[in-house]
Scaffold this motif. Structure first.
Motif, mmCIF file in Angstrom:
data_model
loop_
_atom_site.group_PDB
_atom_site.id
_atom_site.type_symbol
_atom_site.label_atom_id
_atom_site.label_comp_id
_atom_site.label_asym_id
_atom_site.label_seq_id
_atom_site.Cartn_x
_atom_site.Cartn_y
_atom_site.Cartn_z
ATOM 1 N N ILE A 128 0.869 -1.171 0.000
ATOM 2 C CA ILE A 128 0.000 0.000 0.000
ATOM 3 C C ILE A 128 0.907 1.222 0.000
ATOM 4 C CG2 ILE A 128 -1.720 1.316 1.269
ATOM 5 C CD1 ILE A 128 -2.847 -1.287 2.316
ATOM 6 N N GLN A 129 0.763 2.051 -1.053
ATOM 7 C CA GLN A 129 1.615 3.227 -1.197
ATOM 8 C C GLN A 129 0.805 4.480 -0.919
ATOM 9 O OE1 GLN A 129 3.745 3.512 -4.879
ATOM 10 N NE2 GLN A 129 4.173 5.676 -4.614
ATOM 11 N N TRP A 130 1.334 5.346 -0.061
ATOM 12 C CA TRP A 130 0.707 6.638 0.177
ATOM 13 C C TRP A 130 1.778 7.699 0.330
ATOM 14 C CZ3 TRP A 130 -2.263 6.196 5.466
ATOM 15 C CH2 TRP A 130 -1.399 5.812 6.466
ATOM 16 N N ASP A 131 1.352 8.975 0.336
ATOM 17 C CA ASP A 131 2.315 10.058 0.354
ATOM 18 C C ASP A 131 2.887 10.246 1.750
ATOM 19 O OD1 ASP A 131 0.053 11.079 1.491
ATOM 20 O OD2 ASP A 131 -0.119 12.797 0.175
ATOM 21 N N ASN A 132 3.827 11.163 1.849
ATOM 22 C CA ASN A 132 4.553 11.386 3.100
ATOM 23 C C ASN A 132 3.927 12.463 3.967
ATOM 24 O OD1 ASN A 132 6.706 9.717 3.705
ATOM 25 N ND2 ASN A 132 8.020 10.655 2.173
ATOM 26 N N ALA A 133 2.610 12.533 4.042
ATOM 27 C CA ALA A 133 1.957 13.535 4.882
ATOM 28 C C ALA A 133 2.232 13.249 6.358
ATOM 29 C CB ALA A 133 0.452 13.547 4.622
ATOM 30 N N ARG A 134 2.165 14.270 7.170
ATOM 31 C CA ARG A 134 2.513 14.145 8.588
ATOM 32 C C ARG A 134 1.645 13.142 9.347
ATOM 33 N NH1 ARG A 134 3.441 19.634 11.141
ATOM 34 N NH2 ARG A 134 5.167 19.456 9.719
ATOM 35 N N PRO A 135 0.311 13.106 9.171
ATOM 36 C CA PRO A 135 -0.460 12.125 9.952
ATOM 37 C C PRO A 135 -0.347 10.688 9.434
ATOM 38 C CG PRO A 135 -1.933 13.474 8.640
ATOM 39 C CD PRO A 135 -0.562 14.032 8.464
ATOM 40 N N HIS A 136 0.354 10.482 8.328
ATOM 41 C CA HIS A 136 0.499 9.129 7.791
ATOM 42 C C HIS A 136 1.597 8.382 8.532
ATOM 43 C CE1 HIS A 136 -1.247 10.411 3.638
ATOM 44 N NE2 HIS A 136 -2.117 10.490 4.620
ATOM 45 N N GLN A 137 1.219 7.840 9.641
ATOM 46 C CA GLN A 137 2.128 7.028 10.432
ATOM 47 C C GLN A 137 1.544 5.630 10.504
ATOM 48 O OE1 GLN A 137 2.506 9.040 14.148
ATOM 49 N NE2 GLN A 137 3.437 10.842 13.225
ATOM 50 N N ILE A 138 2.323 4.646 10.157
ATOM 51 C CA ILE A 138 1.841 3.274 10.151
ATOM 52 C C ILE A 138 1.638 2.822 11.590
ATOM 53 C CG2 ILE A 138 2.350 0.912 9.453
ATOM 54 C CD1 ILE A 138 4.172 2.170 7.284
ATOM 55 N N PRO A 139 0.424 2.408 11.950
ATOM 56 C CA PRO A 139 0.186 1.939 13.315
ATOM 57 C C PRO A 139 1.038 0.708 13.621
ATOM 58 C CG PRO A 139 -1.880 2.380 12.198
ATOM 59 C CD PRO A 139 -0.804 2.455 11.168
ATOM 60 N N LYS A 140 1.548 0.644 14.822
ATOM 61 C CA LYS A 140 2.444 -0.454 15.218
ATOM 62 C C LYS A 140 1.798 -1.398 16.234
ATOM 63 C CE LYS A 140 6.343 1.441 13.410
ATOM 64 N NZ LYS A 140 6.160 1.562 12.010
ATOM 65 N N ASP A 141 0.497 -1.249 16.491
ATOM 66 C CA ASP A 141 -0.126 -2.075 17.518
ATOM 67 C C ASP A 141 -0.417 -3.481 16.978
ATOM 68 O OD1 ASP A 141 -3.492 -1.787 17.034
ATOM 69 O OD2 ASP A 141 -2.139 -0.395 16.031
ATOM 70 N N GLU A 142 -0.712 -4.379 17.875
ATOM 71 C CA GLU A 142 -0.910 -5.793 17.541
ATOM 72 C C GLU A 142 -2.156 -6.013 16.681
ATOM 73 O OE1 GLU A 142 0.224 -9.549 17.197
ATOM 74 O OE2 GLU A 142 1.360 -8.056 18.315
ATOM 75 N N GLU A 143 -3.235 -5.299 16.954
ATOM 76 C CA GLU A 143 -4.474 -5.464 16.189
ATOM 77 C C GLU A 143 -4.266 -5.094 14.718
ATOM 78 O OE1 GLU A 143 -9.113 -3.845 16.165
ATOM 79 O OE2 GLU A 143 -7.609 -2.856 17.394
ATOM 80 N N PHE A 144 -3.535 -4.019 14.474
ATOM 81 C CA PHE A 144 -3.287 -3.588 13.098
ATOM 82 C C PHE A 144 -2.382 -4.589 12.374
ATOM 83 C CE2 PHE A 144 -1.416 -1.060 9.734
ATOM 84 C CZ PHE A 144 -2.534 -0.440 9.219
ATOM 85 N N ASN A 145 -1.331 -5.052 13.039
ATOM 86 C CA ASN A 145 -0.440 -6.037 12.422
ATOM 87 C C ASN A 145 -1.177 -7.336 12.106
ATOM 88 O OD1 ASN A 145 1.737 -4.309 12.490
ATOM 89 N ND2 ASN A 145 2.434 -5.031 14.489
ATOM 90 N N GLU A 146 -2.076 -7.749 13.001
ATOM 91 C CA GLU A 146 -2.852 -8.963 12.763
ATOM 92 C C GLU A 146 -3.791 -8.797 11.570
ATOM 93 O OE1 GLU A 146 -6.309 -11.399 15.071
ATOM 94 O OE2 GLU A 146 -4.590 -10.732 16.263
ATOM 95 N N ALA A 147 -4.396 -7.626 11.431
ATOM 96 C CA ALA A 147 -5.281 -7.375 10.285
ATOM 97 C C ALA A 147 -4.510 -7.402 8.976
ATOM 98 C CB ALA A 147 -5.981 -6.031 10.448
ATOM 99 N N CYS A 148 -3.265 -6.919 8.986
ATOM 100 C CA CYS A 148 -2.446 -6.913 7.768
ATOM 101 C C CYS A 148 -1.915 -8.296 7.417
ATOM 102 C CB CYS A 148 -1.273 -5.953 7.931
ATOM 103 S SG CYS A 148 -1.755 -4.226 7.966
ATOM 104 N N GLN A 149 -1.802 -9.183 8.385
ATOM 105 C CA GLN A 149 -1.217 -10.505 8.137
ATOM 106 C C GLN A 149 -2.250 -11.634 8.104
ATOM 107 O OE1 GLN A 149 1.989 -10.516 7.360
ATOM 108 N NE2 GLN A 149 2.135 -8.354 7.852
ATOM 109 N N SER A 150 -3.531 -11.347 8.312
ATOM 110 C CA SER A 150 -4.541 -12.401 8.369
ATOM 111 C C SER A 150 -4.987 -12.823 6.974
ATOM 112 C CB SER A 150 -5.743 -11.923 9.187
ATOM 113 O OG SER A 150 -6.374 -10.848 8.526
ATOM 114 N N ASP A 151 -5.660 -13.953 6.890
ATOM 115 C CA ASP A 151 -6.231 -14.506 5.659
ATOM 116 C C ASP A 151 -5.190 -14.761 4.576
ATOM 117 O OD1 ASP A 151 -8.779 -14.312 6.843
ATOM 118 O OD2 ASP A 151 -9.039 -12.264 6.089
ATOM 119 N N GLY A 152 -3.956 -15.010 4.953
ATOM 120 C CA GLY A 152 -2.906 -15.301 3.978
ATOM 121 C C GLY A 152 -2.309 -14.067 3.324
#
Length: 183
Positions: A128-152
């Motif tokens: 997923i590509q997005w621009d370098n705007a200030r609020p664009h910080q990738i969440p580092k919490d466990e729920e977000f990582n699990e959503a990105c890695q689920s379902d293969g």
């Protein structure tokens, strides 16, 4: 480029400050329903698009459209008006879009939209590509990582190079077309 999804958000003003109308001699001026010139009604939308995929005969296998999602919330109307009763659910535009609102949008709308519309014949390694705007910080919490890695899926976020507006696909194409149609 088939595994890259471009996302970005944009404010849209319902009534811009200056609009030009071409009227016939007997035609009245258009009605502008704006409560204040200082506080313009606006709404933010996040869009996600990818590359269109064609088969060998030129037919479209995947159109690359994952969705356009509004930043809105529901609230209960406190008072009665001529348009609605008290106690009815209203949908209102979010006026303060910060990193928490972006995280919620990514979790509930963008990632689930990509997973539901992802072509079955492609690898599930998604960028997923997005621009370098200030609020664009990738969440580092466990729920977000699990959503990105689920379902293969293996969903990773990448940033555009700083100060490179020519690489922002959504601003150059989709958002310009939407604004032209709106105005």
């Amino acid at each position: 480029m088939q595994q890259v999804v471009h996302i970005d958000e944009k404010w849209f003003y319902l009534n811009p400050g200056t609009r030009r109308f071409y009227l016939l001699p007997n035609e009245p001026n258009p009605y502008m329903c704006q409560q204040s010139k200082r506080f313009k009604v606006k709404g933010m939308f996040m869009a996600a698009i990818g590359k269109t995929i064609f088969d060998t005969h030129g037919g479209v296998l995947h159109d690359g459209k994952y969705g356009v999602f509004p930043f809105v919330y529901e609230s209960i109307a406190k008072k009665k008006s001529k348009n609605r009763d008290a106690g009815v659910m209203e949908i209102k535009a979010t006026q303060n879009v910060n990193k928490e609102a972006l995280r919620e949008m990514l979790l509930t709308k963008v990632i689930t939209g990509i997973k539901s519309k992802w072509p079955a014949h492609l690898s599930k390694d998604v960028r997923i590509q997005w621009d370098n705007a200030r609020p664009h910080q990738i969440p580092k919490d466990e729920e977000f990582n699990e959503a990105c890695q689920s379902d293969g899926f293996n969903i990773q976020f990448i940033y555009q190079p700083p100060q490179s507006p020519n690489l922002n696909v959504l601003d150059l194409g989709l958002f310009n077309v939407i604004q032209l149609i709106q105005y």
